[in-house]
Design a protein around this motif. Structure first.
Motif, PDB file in Angstrom:
ATOM      1  N   PRO A  37      -4.719 -44.746 -25.087  1.00  0.00           N
ATOM      2  CA  PRO A  37      -3.515 -44.501 -25.984  1.00  0.00           C
ATOM      3  C   PRO A  37      -4.077 -42.798 -25.691  1.00  0.00           C
ATOM      4  CG  PRO A  37      -5.348 -46.510 -27.452  1.00  0.00           C
ATOM      5  CD  PRO A  37      -6.020 -46.016 -25.666  1.00  0.00           C
TER       6      PRO A  37
ATOM      7  N   ALA B  96      -4.633 -43.621 -33.498  1.00  0.00           N
ATOM      8  CA  ALA B  96      -3.902 -44.805 -33.687  1.00  0.00           C
ATOM      9  C   ALA B  96      -2.686 -44.947 -34.661  1.00  0.00           C
ATOM     10  CB  ALA B  96      -5.597 -45.417 -34.073  1.00  0.00           C
TER      11      ALA B  96
ATOM     12  N   GLN C 286      -2.118 -50.569 -33.944  1.00  0.00           N
ATOM     13  CA  GLN C 286      -3.036 -50.608 -33.127  1.00  0.00           C
ATOM     14  C   GLN C 286      -4.534 -51.818 -32.759  1.00  0.00           C
ATOM     15  OE1 GLN C 286      -3.849 -47.509 -31.272  1.00  0.00           O
ATOM     16  NE2 GLN C 286      -5.079 -49.175 -30.640  1.00  0.00           N
TER      17      GLN C 286
ATOM     18  N   SER D  88       6.211 -45.940 -31.381  1.00  0.00           N
ATOM     19  CA  SER D  88       4.845 -45.369 -30.761  1.00  0.00           C
ATOM     20  C   SER D  88       4.980 -45.777 -28.681  1.00  0.00           C
ATOM     21  CB  SER D  88       4.035 -46.556 -30.980  1.00  0.00           C
ATOM     22  OG  SER D  88       2.793 -47.233 -30.143  1.00  0.00           O
TER      23      SER D  88
END
Length: 156
Positions: free
Chosen positions: A26, A30, A34, A66
């Protein structure tokens, strides 16, 4: 303006992802997804492409902005047996749109460019990685640099 274009693209992607179909660390705090992302990574490690696709589709619904999810989707489309580089590039570009410093997306899009014999484009992402994380301790820089070296050796 760029954000609006990305959102429009995301709507199209959601339709594509639900029809069918990485690996990284990542790059941002988060996300809400996640746990699902971690499950997708585990499926990818096992080359369980269908399982990874399912988890990533869920993660995309949980957190459509994301960069990690889009990077992993790009990886999945590039690495699965019936690879789809067009979709891979689309997701890598979305990942970089959401996080221009996403090291994994820079590495993987560079590797995808090598698959299309686009060395100059791969080099641009290697340069971006050097600016982001250096060239001595940055794993993504080292991996893309090694891929470029192999590419050049295979072209001799």
């Amino acid at each position: 303006m760029v954000r609006i274009c990305c959102i429009r693209l995301l709507v199209v992607l959601l339709a594509l992802v639900t029809q069918g179909h990485a690996r990284d660390l990542p790059s941002a705090p988060a996300s809400a997804a996640q746990g699902t992302i971690d499950q997708a990574r585990a499926a990818i490690d096992k080359q369980d492409w269908a399982g990874a696709r399912t988890r990533l589709t869920e993660a995309l619904a949980e957190d459509p902005a994301s960069a990690d999810v889009h990077n992993l989707l790009g990886y999945l489309y590039r690495k699965q047996p019936e690879r789809d580089l067009a979709k891979a590039f689309l997701h890598y570009r979305l990942a970089l749109g959401f996080d221009p410093r996403h090291r994994g997306a820079h590495e993987y899009i560079g590797e995808a460019y090598l698959q299309e014999n686009r060395l100059a484009d791969a080099m641009r992402h290697l340069e971006a990685l050097e600016a982001i994380c250096g060239n001595r301790t940055c794993e993504e820089y080292a991996d893309l640099s090694a891929a470029i070296t192999r590419y050049r050796e295979n072209r001799r």
